[in-house]
Design a protein around this motif. Structure first.
Motif, PDB file in Angstrom:
ATOM      1  N   TYR A  10       0.837  -1.201   0.000  1.00 49.97           N
ATOM      2  CA  TYR A  10       0.000   0.000   0.000  1.00 49.97           C
ATOM      3  C   TYR A  10       0.870   1.249   0.000  1.00 49.97           C
ATOM      4  O   TYR A  10       2.021   1.239   0.436  1.00 49.97           O
ATOM      5  N   ALA A  88      -4.654   1.607  -1.863  1.00 54.36           N
ATOM      6  CA  ALA A  88      -4.329   0.412  -2.644  1.00 54.36           C
ATOM      7  C   ALA A  88      -4.433   0.739  -4.126  1.00 54.36           C
ATOM      8  O   ALA A  88      -5.482   0.614  -4.744  1.00 54.36           O
ATOM      9  N   THR A 361      -9.980   1.104   0.018  1.00 50.38           N
ATOM     10  CA  THR A 361      -8.994   0.213   0.604  1.00 50.38           C
ATOM     11  C   THR A 361      -9.456  -0.424   1.898  1.00 50.38           C
ATOM     12  O   THR A 361      -9.073  -1.554   2.206  1.00 50.38           O
TER      13      THR A 361
END
Length: 364
Positions: A10, A88, A361
């Motif tokens: 990430y 993400a 995310t």
């Protein structure tokens, strides 16, 4: 049942400036203090604005989803304490005013000395799926049979169309960025595990790569665990997107093991055809046409359904058919992460893309 594990990378994004935030070490340390995070589940990455998570070994897709959601929330909570959020995305969609510092580890410092410009531009994030295999020999047989399907997975998982504040024209720009390293792309065909190990040792002996960890093939044998590691996927916006790919990859590995056990012929496409097929997948994602494993140009949806048909018995045996088929249907209806990034950019601009990705995310 064949076990599976997932690693995800990430980005850290500053809440106020919407620029990348180099707080990887602080976020990892804060997340490690949380009671529901085990040692080793959250790690640093090459650049300080990245963090990586790794699930435990999982027997079911339900376990995969539960662990990924737990780890995403753990990192998100830790990031909040340092004024940032996690995102993400396969690439950083925003422009940066300055280079992100390299994480202070000997391995990463060596990479910076060897290839400074590549390291500076390595702000890319993937999803790696590990599937257990009974031996290295079986693992190599699996790799040989996975090769023609890696472009299809790449197209389905495309989630990196933006780079440095603009649209690259590619659905998976991360794929193009990663292909610049010395040992990268779709792996070659190997005669057996002895051949794999010999070629790996020869590459390391050149000094161009430091060790087996720099075999950046899109699928490889893992040296730490008895698994095949599929690395071609961009990190996925939502947890259930990641679960879908865990199911697809496990289905491909189980199908490859069955085909090897039954003595079915190993597909061996020409290397240049595979390279062109991967480029097409990275360029267009699921918009337009792909090259199928037989080398034919087809509608993207037709190639996806070829994949589902190919792994149908494995999905059925694992009890994954309904979940994976449903998630694939949603993907075909609503588009890839790259499609969603582009639509959000058109509707609301760059800041809206960052907001969409950071919110997605931590969604199930």
């Amino acid at each position: 049942m064949t076990t599976v594990g997932v690693e995800e990378e990430y980005l850290l994004v500053d809440v106020a400036t919407r620029r990348l935030s180099p707080y990887g070490e602080k976020v990892r340390a804060a997340a490690g203090l949380e009671p529901f995070v085990a040692a080793g589940e959250i790690q640093l990455e090459l650049l300080q604005a990245q963090v990586e998570v790794a699930t435990p070994v999982c027997g079911s897709l339900e376990e995969v989803g539960g662990h990924l959601l737990r780890l995403r929330h753990a990192v998100a909570l830790a990031a909040e304490t340092h004024g940032c959020r996690i995102m993400a995305s396969g690439t950083a969609p925003m422009a940066q005013d300055s280079a992100v510092p390299v994480t202070d580890k000997a391995r990463y410092r060596a990479m910076l000395r060897q290839a400074p410009q590549l390291v500076a531009e390595q702000m890319v994030n993937g999803m790696h799926v590990h599937v257990a295999v009974p031996s290295r020999r079986t693992g190599v047989e699996v790799l040989n049979r996975l090769r023609p399907w890696l472009p299809t997975l790449t197209a389905m998982g495309a989630n990196s169309p933006l780079w440095d504040g603009h649209d690259t024209g590619f659905a998976s720009w991360r794929t193009i960025v990663f292909d610049r390293w010395p040992v990268s792309g779709i792996p070659p065909h190997f005669a057996d595990d002895t051949d794999y190990d010999l070629r790996m040792r020869r590459l390391v002996a050149t000094g161009v790569i430091a060790d087996s960890g720099q075999l950046y093939w899109q699928a490889r044998l893992c040296e730490r665990y008895p698994t095949v590691e599929v690395r071609c996927l961009d990190v996925q916006p939502r947890t259930d997107d990641a679960v879908m790919f865990a199911g697809l990859v496990r289905g491909l590995v189980e199908t490859a093991m069955r085909d090897a056990g039954a003595g079915r012929p190993v597909p061996d496409p020409d290397p240049e055809l595979l390279k062109a097929t991967m480029w097409q997948a990275a360029r267009h994602g699921l918009n337009g046409e792909l090259i199928d494993p037989a080398g034919r140009r087809c509608r993207a949806g037709d190639v996806v359904y070829q994949l589902l048909e190919h792994i149908a018995p494995a999905l059925e045996e694992a009890g994954d058919t309904r979940e994976v088929a449903g998630l694939v249907h949603r993907l075909m209806q609503h588009g890839t992460g790259a499609d969603r990034q582009r639509q959000t950019l058109a509707d609301g601009g760059p800041d809206a893309v960052i907001d969409m990705l950071t919110e997605a995310t931590v969604m199930p």
